[in-house]
Design an enzyme around this catalytic site. Structure first.
Site, PDB file in Angstrom:
ATOM      1  N   ASP A  10     -33.812  31.553   9.067  1.00 15.86           N
ATOM      2  CA  ASP A  10     -33.225  30.238   8.811  1.00 15.86           C
ATOM      3  C   ASP A  10     -34.056  29.559   7.732  1.00 15.86           C
ATOM      4  OD1 ASP A  10     -31.589  30.912  10.870  1.00 15.86           O
ATOM      5  OD2 ASP A  10     -32.159  29.266  12.197  1.00 15.86           O
ATOM      6  N   ASP A 131     -19.237  28.026  16.060  1.00 14.43           N
ATOM      7  CA  ASP A 131     -20.377  27.359  16.682  1.00 14.43           C
ATOM      8  C   ASP A 131     -19.827  26.458  17.773  1.00 14.43           C
ATOM      9  OD1 ASP A 131     -21.807  28.623  14.701  1.00 14.43           O
ATOM     10  OD2 ASP A 131     -21.899  26.870  13.404  1.00 14.43           O
TER      11      ASP A 131
END
Length: 249
Positions: A10, A131
């Site tokens: 990330d 998500d």
């Protein structure tokens, strides 16, 4: 069906970080160089690397694209990329730079004509990022929760040509509480397509549990915090997956 372990990188502010439950205020920096981290995962046996542009997800446009393209060019395994990808030009830019799979989330939910076009053009190189919070899809870097049921949306997108989904359970991401195996397997069975699990993997047994659903279409898992906090190593995970396949075979 084989089961792929995707080590996650990330990227925020050019560095390799992790967030807790997607909270930009709860960040831990794990490395100054995402490229060095990607090379480390390859050395440990990664067959894919999962990259997320956290700044891009929040801003709605790629913000760490130069670093991501450098990683795609520099390592010998395919990379998949998500975060702020909302136009056909951005998708083409990444694919031309050597990215193997582009993850589209917010745009897939908010702009279905766009989603139809990209799936018809590059369906095998697109993953739809779902998500979810309590089975409902969230968008815009997880800052907005919709009233859209993940399974219903996924089934509709399959009719447009979707082949791969990435299911992230926001409530479990970065928490090390175990993945939402039931919902992930249900999504794979409902769509008949490949589903990659993301969020909550904390121990090797979590990967093994997910891998038991490989025949249902659960094709892999994205692992972040568990690797960065040394809950287990990537090498250990890959050895266990190989052992599972030889045992199952």
């Amino acid at each position: 069906m084989s089961f792929i372990v995707y080590p996650a990188i990330d990227i925020r502010g050019g560095k390799c970080v992790r967030l807790f439950q997607g909270d930009y205020g709860q960040e831990t920096v794990y490395a100054d160089s995402p490229l060095a981290m990607a090379k480390r995962w390859v050395e440990q046996g990664a067959s894919w690397v999962h990259l997320v542009d956290l700044d891009g997800a929040k801003e709605g446009k790629p913000a760490n694209a130069a670093i991501i393209k450098e990683i795609a060019r520099s390592i010998p395994v395919p990379v998949q990329v998500g975060g702020g990808i909302r136009t056909e030009e951005q998708i083409a830019d990444y694919l031309e730079a050597g990215v193997a799979r582009v993850i589209v989330g917010t745009a897939a939910i908010e702009d279905e004509p766009f989603t139809k076009r990209i799936l018809q053009n590059d369906g095998d190189k697109i993953a739809i990022g779902l998500d979810c919070r309590n089975g409902l899809v969230a968008t815009r870097g997880w800052l907005t929760t919709t009233d859209v049921q993940a399974t219903e949306l996924a089934k509709r997108l399959v009719t447009y040509g979707a082949e791969t989904f990435i299911y992230t359970d926001i409530a479990r991401d970065g928490t090390m509480t175990g993945p939402n195996v039931e919902e992930i397997a249900a999504l794979a069975m409902a769509t008949g397509k490949s589903v990659i699990a993301s969020g909550g993997v904390s121990q090797l047994d979590d990967l093994l549990t997910l891998a038991t659903h490989a025949s249902d279409g659960v094709s892999g898992a994205i692992v972040g915090k568990a690797l960065y906090t040394d809950a287990f190593t990537l090498e250990e995970a890959l050895q266990r997956m190989e052992g599972r396949e030889s045992y199952a075979g």
